[in-house]
Design a protein around this motif. Structure first.
Motif, mmCIF file in Angstrom:
data_model
loop_
_atom_site.group_PDB
_atom_site.id
_atom_site.type_symbol
_atom_site.label_atom_id
_atom_site.label_comp_id
_atom_site.label_asym_id
_atom_site.label_seq_id
_atom_site.Cartn_x
_atom_site.Cartn_y
_atom_site.Cartn_z
ATOM 1 N N THR A 7 -3.510 5.565 -7.005
ATOM 2 C CA THR A 7 -4.111 6.650 -6.223
ATOM 3 C C THR A 7 -3.621 6.623 -4.781
ATOM 4 O O THR A 7 -3.308 7.668 -4.193
ATOM 5 C CB THR A 7 -5.646 6.547 -6.252
ATOM 6 O OG1 THR A 7 -6.091 6.704 -7.610
ATOM 7 C CG2 THR A 7 -6.291 7.622 -5.392
ATOM 8 N N GLU A 8 -3.526 5.434 -4.197
ATOM 9 C CA GLU A 8 -3.025 5.313 -2.822
ATOM 10 C C GLU A 8 -1.627 5.902 -2.706
ATOM 11 O O GLU A 8 -1.327 6.683 -1.794
ATOM 12 C CB GLU A 8 -3.013 3.849 -2.385
ATOM 13 C CG GLU A 8 -2.450 3.648 -0.976
ATOM 14 C CD GLU A 8 -2.145 2.201 -0.640
ATOM 15 O OE1 GLU A 8 -2.232 1.846 0.552
ATOM 16 O OE2 GLU A 8 -1.805 1.439 -1.566
ATOM 17 N N GLU A 9 -0.746 5.551 -3.649
ATOM 18 C CA GLU A 9 0.633 6.034 -3.616
ATOM 19 C C GLU A 9 0.705 7.532 -3.910
ATOM 20 O O GLU A 9 1.467 8.265 -3.287
ATOM 21 C CB GLU A 9 1.469 5.241 -4.625
ATOM 22 C CG GLU A 9 1.622 3.780 -4.245
ATOM 23 C CD GLU A 9 1.946 2.878 -5.415
ATOM 24 O OE1 GLU A 9 2.258 1.704 -5.174
ATOM 25 O OE2 GLU A 9 1.870 3.337 -6.584
ATOM 26 N N TYR A 10 -0.101 7.968 -4.860
ATOM 27 C CA TYR A 10 -0.124 9.386 -5.249
ATOM 28 C C TYR A 10 -0.468 10.262 -4.046
ATOM 29 O O TYR A 10 0.162 11.304 -3.822
ATOM 30 C CB TYR A 10 -1.146 9.575 -6.361
ATOM 31 C CG TYR A 10 -1.126 10.930 -7.030
ATOM 32 C CD1 TYR A 10 -0.326 11.169 -8.143
ATOM 33 C CD2 TYR A 10 -1.916 11.965 -6.546
ATOM 34 C CE1 TYR A 10 -0.316 12.408 -8.768
ATOM 35 C CE2 TYR A 10 -1.912 13.211 -7.160
ATOM 36 C CZ TYR A 10 -1.109 13.426 -8.270
ATOM 37 O OH TYR A 10 -1.098 14.670 -8.868
ATOM 38 N N GLU A 11 -1.461 9.820 -3.272
ATOM 39 C CA GLU A 11 -1.903 10.613 -2.130
ATOM 40 C C GLU A 11 -0.971 10.448 -0.930
ATOM 41 O O GLU A 11 -0.599 11.433 -0.285
ATOM 42 C CB GLU A 11 -3.336 10.216 -1.760
ATOM 43 C CG GLU A 11 -4.346 10.577 -2.854
ATOM 44 C CD GLU A 11 -5.757 10.134 -2.522
ATOM 45 O OE1 GLU A 11 -5.936 9.379 -1.530
ATOM 46 O OE2 GLU A 11 -6.692 10.535 -3.249
ATOM 47 N N ALA A 12 -0.575 9.216 -0.628
ATOM 48 C CA ALA A 12 0.251 8.970 0.555
ATOM 49 C C ALA A 12 1.650 9.575 0.414
ATOM 50 O O ALA A 12 2.209 10.103 1.378
ATOM 51 C CB ALA A 12 0.366 7.471 0.820
#
Length: 254
Positions: free
Chosen positions: A204-209
């Protein structure tokens, strides 16, 4: 004998995978007009609905761009090749971090944005690479790199606490010249670098960032930087969106 492994994905996903490969390899060059639905239906022996679904997948992933009343086209920019060697050598005094200067050579705008600087218990593989005792902490520096205003990489770098304490590594500001230049100034020159490369679904962190579209995977680089006596001085977890980047290596033979 076991049954051969079969591709059970929906046909639209399989067609999208075939077209995606053509784009990544350059067979369908940037700006090319995509064949008509009728031509694709004939090529893949399927329905118009399935072709539309396949093209929509690739539009969502930013591989294709629709122009109302004109047609569907391959995105205007090819996947960019990453050269890991650009981050090994420290910058010359007064010069920016090599990742930034290499972008300038390519006529790209580049910048980093710091996310966090803190003491942290690192993931197990990072702790092993830094040779930490169980439960030991490291100094974590997290940041996002942008190319032409698009997020290009999410970087989490870990440093031994005893090395980083009281230095600019512990400061929540960007380091002029980057960490290799600072470590050299501190007496820890970069002597070698090990990279392990993998591909996986985004967190999720990578998906959003990184503004990942749909189910596009990320390229993950697990990097260990060594100084004199093979001492690990930095371990980095770096992720990049796989629809925009490829890994490139040049190896000189003896």
């Amino acid at each position: 004998m076991p049954e051969p492994h079969k591709d059970e994905r929906p046909l639209a996903e399989r067609i999208a995978a075939e077209i995606r490969k053509l784009i990544m390899l350059g067979d369908w060059e940037p700006g090319r007009k995509v064949p008509t639905n009728q031509e694709l239906r004939a090529q893949y022996a399927t329905s118009n609905v399935t072709i539309q679904r396949a093209l929509q997948i690739l539009k969502d992933e930013k591989f294709l761009e629709g122009q109302v009343g004109v047609g569907v086209f391959v995105r205007g920019q090819s996947a960019q090749t990453i050269n890991p060697a650009h981050s090994i050598a420290p910058s010359e005094p007064g010069q920016p971090y090599r990742w930034l200067s290499e972008a300038t050579k390519r006529q790209q705008r580049s910048k980093y944005r710091m996310l966090a600087v803190r003491e942290s218990v690192p993931p197990v593989e990072v702790a092993r690479a830094l040779r930490l005792d169980e439960g030991g902490t490291a100094l974590l520096r997290s940041r996002i790199g942008f190319l032409d205003d698009q997020p290009a990489e999410l970087v989490h770098s870990y440093y031994p606490i005893e090395l980083a304490h009281g230095t600019r590594l512990a400061d929540r500001r960007l380091i002029p010249g980057g960490s290799p230049a600072l470590l050299l100034e501190m007496g820890y020159p970069t002597r070698s670098q090990d990279d392990v490369v993998a591909a996986r679904p985004a967190t999720t962190e990578e998906y959003e960032a990184l503004e990942i579209p749909r189910d596009v995977p990320v390229i993950e680089i697990f990097r260990i930087v060594y100084s004199d006596d093979e001492r690990p001085i930095e371990v980095t977890l770096l992720t990049k969106p796989a629809h925009r980047f490829k890994m490139g290596y040049h190896i000189e033979m003896p």
